[in-house]
Scaffold this motif. Structure first.
Motif, PDB file in Angstrom:
ATOM      1  N   ALA A  74     -97.871 -30.656 -78.229  1.00  0.00           N
ATOM      2  CA  ALA A  74     -97.667 -30.958 -79.834  1.00  0.00           C
ATOM      3  C   ALA A  74     -97.844 -30.132 -81.015  1.00  0.00           C
ATOM      4  CB  ALA A  74     -99.012 -32.429 -79.542  1.00  0.00           C
ATOM      5  N   VAL A  75     -98.781 -29.506 -80.340  1.00  0.00           N
ATOM      6  CA  VAL A  75     -98.667 -28.815 -81.490  1.00  0.00           C
ATOM      7  C   VAL A  75     -97.986 -27.916 -82.248  1.00  0.00           C
ATOM      8  CG1 VAL A  75     -99.257 -26.563 -79.726  1.00  0.00           C
ATOM      9  CG2 VAL A  75    -100.103 -26.445 -82.782  1.00  0.00           C
ATOM     10  N   LEU A  76     -96.693 -27.561 -81.943  1.00  0.00           N
ATOM     11  CA  LEU A  76     -95.506 -27.001 -81.622  1.00  0.00           C
ATOM     12  C   LEU A  76     -94.312 -28.023 -82.296  1.00  0.00           C
ATOM     13  CD1 LEU A  76     -95.326 -25.181 -77.678  1.00  0.00           C
ATOM     14  CD2 LEU A  76     -95.671 -24.559 -79.717  1.00  0.00           C
ATOM     15  N   TYR A  77     -94.836 -29.227 -82.567  1.00  0.00           N
ATOM     16  CA  TYR A  77     -93.888 -30.171 -82.562  1.00  0.00           C
ATOM     17  C   TYR A  77     -94.526 -30.798 -84.073  1.00  0.00           C
ATOM     18  CZ  TYR A  77     -91.628 -28.901 -78.793  1.00  0.00           C
ATOM     19  OH  TYR A  77     -90.963 -28.331 -77.278  1.00  0.00           O
ATOM     20  N   THR A  78     -94.987 -30.244 -84.688  1.00  0.00           N
ATOM     21  CA  THR A  78     -95.977 -30.922 -85.939  1.00  0.00           C
ATOM     22  C   THR A  78     -95.014 -31.547 -87.271  1.00  0.00           C
ATOM     23  OG1 THR A  78     -97.168 -29.017 -86.250  1.00  0.00           O
ATOM     24  CG2 THR A  78     -98.473 -30.211 -85.235  1.00  0.00           C
ATOM     25  N   THR A  79     -93.806 -30.246 -87.083  1.00  0.00           N
ATOM     26  CA  THR A  79     -92.881 -30.193 -88.313  1.00  0.00           C
ATOM     27  C   THR A  79     -91.302 -30.526 -87.835  1.00  0.00           C
ATOM     28  OG1 THR A  79     -92.230 -28.454 -88.520  1.00  0.00           O
ATOM     29  CG2 THR A  79     -94.179 -29.188 -89.774  1.00  0.00           C
ATOM     30  N   GLU A  80     -90.526 -30.601 -88.086  1.00  0.00           N
ATOM     31  CA  GLU A  80     -89.183 -31.268 -87.480  1.00  0.00           C
ATOM     32  C   GLU A  80     -88.702 -30.090 -87.353  1.00  0.00           C
ATOM     33  OE1 GLU A  80     -86.751 -33.766 -89.152  1.00  0.00           O
ATOM     34  OE2 GLU A  80     -88.204 -35.495 -89.158  1.00  0.00           O
ATOM     35  N   ASN A  81     -88.972 -28.420 -87.305  1.00  0.00           N
ATOM     36  CA  ASN A  81     -88.994 -27.611 -87.118  1.00  0.00           C
ATOM     37  C   ASN A  81     -89.967 -26.936 -86.265  1.00  0.00           C
ATOM     38  OD1 ASN A  81     -88.787 -24.613 -87.570  1.00  0.00           O
ATOM     39  ND2 ASN A  81     -87.828 -24.496 -89.848  1.00  0.00           N
ATOM     40  N   ILE A 120     -97.016 -31.537 -96.904  1.00  0.00           N
ATOM     41  CA  ILE A 120     -96.969 -32.952 -96.464  1.00  0.00           C
ATOM     42  C   ILE A 120     -96.691 -32.188 -94.881  1.00  0.00           C
ATOM     43  CG2 ILE A 120     -97.471 -35.273 -95.912  1.00  0.00           C
ATOM     44  CD1 ILE A 120     -97.164 -36.031 -97.801  1.00  0.00           C
ATOM     45  N   SER A 121     -96.221 -32.003 -94.005  1.00  0.00           N
ATOM     46  CA  SER A 121     -95.270 -31.485 -92.818  1.00  0.00           C
ATOM     47  C   SER A 121     -96.212 -30.595 -92.723  1.00  0.00           C
ATOM     48  CB  SER A 121     -93.981 -31.028 -93.275  1.00  0.00           C
ATOM     49  OG  SER A 121     -92.957 -30.241 -91.903  1.00  0.00           O
ATOM     50  N   SER A 122     -96.269 -29.523 -93.406  1.00  0.00           N
ATOM     51  CA  SER A 122     -96.812 -28.316 -92.985  1.00  0.00           C
ATOM     52  C   SER A 122     -98.793 -28.080 -92.825  1.00  0.00           C
ATOM     53  CB  SER A 122     -96.605 -27.307 -93.925  1.00  0.00           C
ATOM     54  OG  SER A 122     -95.816 -27.404 -95.085  1.00  0.00           O
ATOM     55  N   LEU A 123     -98.774 -29.241 -93.331  1.00  0.00           N
ATOM     56  CA  LEU A 123    -100.171 -29.821 -93.410  1.00  0.00           C
ATOM     57  C   LEU A 123    -100.692 -29.862 -92.087  1.00  0.00           C
ATOM     58  CD1 LEU A 123    -101.687 -31.512 -96.897  1.00  0.00           C
ATOM     59  CD2 LEU A 123    -102.199 -29.465 -95.567  1.00  0.00           C
ATOM     60  N   GLY A 124     -99.455 -31.418 -91.429  1.00  0.00           N
ATOM     61  CA  GLY A 124     -99.661 -31.268 -89.873  1.00  0.00           C
ATOM     62  C   GLY A 124    -100.354 -30.365 -88.672  1.00  0.00           C
ATOM     63  N   ILE A 125    -100.322 -29.757 -88.939  1.00  0.00           N
ATOM     64  CA  ILE A 125    -100.581 -28.692 -87.937  1.00  0.00           C
ATOM     65  C   ILE A 125    -102.275 -29.230 -87.855  1.00  0.00           C
ATOM     66  CG2 ILE A 125    -100.677 -25.970 -89.018  1.00  0.00           C
ATOM     67  CD1 ILE A 125     -99.088 -25.876 -86.080  1.00  0.00           C
ATOM     68  N   ALA A 126    -102.543 -29.077 -88.990  1.00  0.00           N
ATOM     69  CA  ALA A 126    -104.159 -28.164 -89.518  1.00  0.00           C
ATOM     70  C   ALA A 126    -105.036 -28.628 -88.435  1.00  0.00           C
ATOM     71  CB  ALA A 126    -104.951 -28.310 -90.615  1.00  0.00           C
ATOM     72  N   LEU A 127    -105.348 -30.274 -87.989  1.00  0.00           N
ATOM     73  CA  LEU A 127    -106.269 -29.896 -87.065  1.00  0.00           C
ATOM     74  C   LEU A 127    -105.549 -29.508 -85.764  1.00  0.00           C
ATOM     75  CD1 LEU A 127    -106.179 -34.000 -88.083  1.00  0.00           C
ATOM     76  CD2 LEU A 127    -108.015 -32.071 -88.473  1.00  0.00           C
ATOM     77  N   TYR A 128    -104.600 -29.692 -85.337  1.00  0.00           N
ATOM     78  CA  TYR A 128    -104.120 -28.647 -83.902  1.00  0.00           C
ATOM     79  C   TYR A 128    -104.886 -27.032 -83.776  1.00  0.00           C
ATOM     80  CZ  TYR A 128    -101.315 -32.405 -82.751  1.00  0.00           C
ATOM     81  OH  TYR A 128    -100.788 -34.196 -82.545  1.00  0.00           O
ATOM     82  N   ALA A 129    -104.594 -26.426 -85.091  1.00  0.00           N
ATOM     83  CA  ALA A 129    -105.358 -25.200 -85.294  1.00  0.00           C
ATOM     84  C   ALA A 129    -106.683 -25.496 -85.072  1.00  0.00           C
ATOM     85  CB  ALA A 129    -104.837 -24.806 -86.513  1.00  0.00           C
ATOM     86  N   MET A 130    -107.297 -26.524 -85.593  1.00  0.00           N
ATOM     87  CA  MET A 130    -108.894 -26.522 -85.190  1.00  0.00           C
ATOM     88  C   MET A 130    -109.186 -26.496 -83.956  1.00  0.00           C
ATOM     89  SD  MET A 130    -110.666 -28.568 -88.280  1.00  0.00           S
ATOM     90  CE  MET A 130    -111.806 -28.955 -87.369  1.00  0.00           C
TER      91      MET A 130
END
Lengths: 241, 103
Positions: B57-64, A159-169
């Motif tokens: 914000a894209v840099l902080y989508t995970t805690e890492n 779930i955590s890695s899916l969070g970047i999907a929209l920003y990547a778009m």
């Protein structure tokens, strides 16, 4: 000669947006159920709002049984970027968008739907727009429902890695035109720079909500660029986003 | 006021505000804008909005932080090669997952 966009073109363009939404709305559903919100409430919120930041903020106000005025101000500020997007998109609509249809379809303007629609060379018609919003709306609602009822079946790390999907778009939308046009590159860099100031300067990030910061960054950088580098009519057509 | 009613009114306010903000300009901006300044503004706004929402914000989508950084760089490179939206998104997610699994 410009071709007319079809419903099928819309579905095709909407698919990646919908897949991105599935993961974000799933996270919203999981989060809502973790806060003790019944699944029908979180699903109904997704079906009637179709926005990420606004829903996350609104949900926390609902859970805290906050005031109506607090809700009103928070949602206005976070969603005010849609006001700018609606104005920009209104310039690209063809005659099929009658007043009644505008009342209806305006509810489906999101960051991603706006970005894809405004990047089309052709004017937008209702057939295309209906196709474009179909999967995102369906998957946004479905993702919330699934997230709310299945909770934590997926490992947190996924779930955590899916969070970047929209920003990547978003990156995929703004980078190619930035390489092609210096003025686009400037507005992207200027807006990002102001955004970083709001993010990293303590006084600002404590007092300015992220939604409002986006509005300020957008207005300042676009006004500066429009004054310094006004676009020519042909240029707009040629590389309209 | 009962909690149920309050929740209902809050939800109503939330969707009402969200809808009005989108609907008003969409319905009432019918004519093509003539002013060169406003046209330029509308040309730049989409890029400016997306850039402001994405960075940093894209840099902080995970805690890492490093996972976010790697995911961002991968997205930038993939986008520079003009790969489609979904491919850029998938590559970025996979790279984030890889960093999270390794560290």
């Amino acid at each position: 000669m410009e071709k007319t966009l079809t419903f099928k073109n819309g579905i095709k363009d909407g698919l990646p947006i919908g897949l991105g939404y599935l993961s974000v709305s799933f996270a919203f559903g999981v989060g809502a159920s973790a806060l003790g919100v019944p699944f029908f409430i979180s699903t109904l919120i997704s079906m009637t709002n179709l926005t990420s930041a606004g829903q996350f903020a609104g949900l926390s106000i609902i859970v805290a049984l906050g005031g109506i005025l607090e809700m009103l101000i928070t949602e206005t500020v976070i969603n005010s970027r849609y006001f700018l997007m609606s104005i920009a998109l209104s310039q690209k609509l063809d005659a099929s968008f009658t007043t009644a249809k505008r009342f209806f379809y305006s509810a489906f303007i999101t960051d991603e739907i706006f970005a894809v629609a405004v990047s089309k060379k052709e004017d937008i018609n209702t057939n295309y727009f209906r196709g474009l919003i179909f999967l995102p709306y369906l998957l946004w609602s479905l993702g919330t429902f699934l997230g709310a009822i299945t909770g934590d079946i997926l490992p947190t790390i996924v779930i955590s890695s899916l969070g970047i999907a929209l920003y990547a778009m978003f990156i995929a939308i703004i980078i190619p035109p930035s390489i092609k046009s210096v003025s686009v590159l400037f507005v992207v860099l200027l807006s990002a720079a102001i955004s970083c100031v709001f993010y990293y300067v303590p006084v600002l990030n404590e007092n300015v909500s992220s939604g409002f910061a986006v509005v300020i960054c957008t207005l300042v950088s676009s006004v500066v660029m429009a004054l310094l580098f006004p676009v020519k009519e042909e240029k707009e057509k040629e590389d309209a986003v | 006021m009962s909690d149920g009613l309050k929740v209902f009114l809050l939800m109503l306010t939330m969707c009402g505000v969200t809808y009005l903000i989108r609907m008003l300009p969409f319905v009432f901006f019918k004519r093509k804008v003539k002013s060169r300044f406003i046209r330029s503004l509308l040309y730049y706004i989409p890029y400016a909005v997306l850039s402001a929402m994405t960075f940093p914000a894209v840099l902080y989508t995970t805690e890492n932080f490093y996972a976010g950084l790697v995911g961002t760089v991968v997205a930038l490179i993939a986008a520079a090669f003009k790969l489609s939206l979904i491919v850029v998104a998938i590559l970025s997610c996979i790279s984030v997952l890889a960093v999270l699994l390794i560290f």
